[in-house]
Structures are given as structure tokens and as C-alpha cells.
Motif scaffolding. Sequence first.
Motif, short mmCIF file in Angstrom:
data_model
loop_
_atom_site.label_atom_id
_atom_site.label_comp_id
_atom_site.label_asym_id
_atom_site.label_seq_id
_atom_site.Cartn_x
_atom_site.Cartn_y
_atom_site.Cartn_z
N PRO A 229 65.66 5.71 28.69
CA PRO A 229 65.86 7.01 29.33
C PRO A 229 66.16 7.00 30.82
CG PRO A 229 64.10 7.16 27.71
CD PRO A 229 64.48 5.71 27.79
N ALA A 232 69.95 6.57 31.23
CA ALA A 232 70.72 7.18 30.15
C ALA A 232 72.17 7.44 30.54
CB ALA A 232 70.05 8.48 29.70
N GLN A 235 75.07 5.22 29.07
CA GLN A 235 75.24 5.08 27.62
C GLN A 235 76.71 5.00 27.22
OE1 GLN A 235 73.57 8.26 25.24
NE2 GLN A 235 73.45 6.95 23.43
#
Length: 267
Positions: A229, A232, A235
Amino acid sequence: MTVHPAGQSIRSTPEGLLWEPSERWVRGRKGDVTVVDSRHPVLVWEPGVPVPLYAFPREEVREDLLRPAERPPVGSHTGSHVFYDLAIGGVVVENAAWTFPADDLAGHIAFEWFRHWDSGLDHWYEEEEEIFIHPRDPHKRVDALPSGRHVQVEVGGLLVADTHRPVLLYETSLPTRYYIPREDVRLDLFEPTDHSTGCPYKGTARYWTWTGPGDVPRNIVWSYPDPLPPVAAVQGLLAFYNEAVDITVDGERRTRPVTPFTDGLKV
């Protein structure tokens, strides 16, 4: 045992170790057996090793599962004193734990994590979160920041990436990594490999290797399909080893850095 408050400065030992008490609750398991359950761990940095490890008070370790190592390694770990094999249910993990001769760390036992896959425990937890690869360094920071910079990447003089929407990943002690949307990368010039790496700050990465001409190291492109997280924003984006390609940012060619990864980039 003296419990030191967290937040004090890092201390050093004559053997060259750096150490710092931690208030994190740390547990280590082998299979279903909890081998370490510590609320007073100590972070230890060995000379020349960029990541820390934990040492634990003996009373917070299942010493009944340890026995003097039958084949202790030579020259492994700074000033290491006594090595232990871990024996659980008929399975023996050689040299899973050891002690340091440093007076500051007397009464503590250190364990392998994941740097040596056949000699560490299976699972480690800080509080209720499972931690992979190695303990997180409280003095290390990782920030993934979306940017409007113009980033270009060349491999062997060929432009393979050109973007105005990178995510810049700043990680303490490492060069800035430039994560680029796939649409802005000539991914047709690369092919996926089965190589993967893990990072306790970012997650598990998959890799691509160069298929064009020239002597170019393998696995110079990577991506985190399912990052942790805090990062993130990267990604699915693609990053290149600055150590092996030429990167230009806002018209300025960046110098290829020399890092702990440089020697591992093989053609």
C-alpha cells in the motif's frame, strides 16, 4: 535484562556492529511452531550489510528448540560467537541462529530471515503484519510520487521509453527509480522472464529482459503488479535499472550510478 527505551541513538560495538532497541512486537515461526515471541527486540546492522536483522533476549526465544550447531559456518556474521541448529519435529535447520560476542548484545540470540532460504524461519511478523525478505529499517524511507517530469530511457542508444507522467520512487541510499506507464515503453523490445525479487517495502517484482542488439544485462526492467500500500502508485508501471541504461530527465542525462545492484547486473 535491562529494557532500553526506543528512540535513543544507534549505538556501536568494538566489533563494528550498530544496534538499536525496538519497541515492536516481533514473532518468528517455523511451520506452526512459534520460535521467537519478543516484545524487546534489538535491531542490529552488520558492517557492509545494507539491511538490519533482529536479535532477541534469550528468555523470548524457544531455546529448547536450539542445539549447538554441528557444522558452524566460518566467517559468517560479524564476530559471531556460537551458532545453533534449530530442531523441530525431526527436521533440523542448520545454523538458524547465533550469538554475537559483543558485550552490548550479551544474552541475545539472532536468527536468519530470508537471505539464506534454507536456513531461516518461515514467517516473521511485526505486530500483526507479516514481514518478508528482511526486517524493515526504521531509518529508511520509501516515497512514490507522481510527477510531470519528462523522462526518457535509452538502451544501447535506442529510445525505449518516453513519458511525461512517471512516478518517481525515492528510497533511502538508492538512486531515484523512474516508473513509467506501459503505453510509454517499447515493451515489444523486451520479453518477460521467470525472474522475481522481493522487497519488504514494495512487494514482489516481475522482470523483462532486452531482446535487441548489444551487450545488455538481463532483467533490466521490472514491475510490481501488486505493490504494498505505501507505494501503490507504482502498480503496473515499469522501471529500468539506472545502473545499466541511459536515463534523461527534463533534458539532463543522468550519470549511471554505482549501487549494491551493479555487480549483479550480468550480461
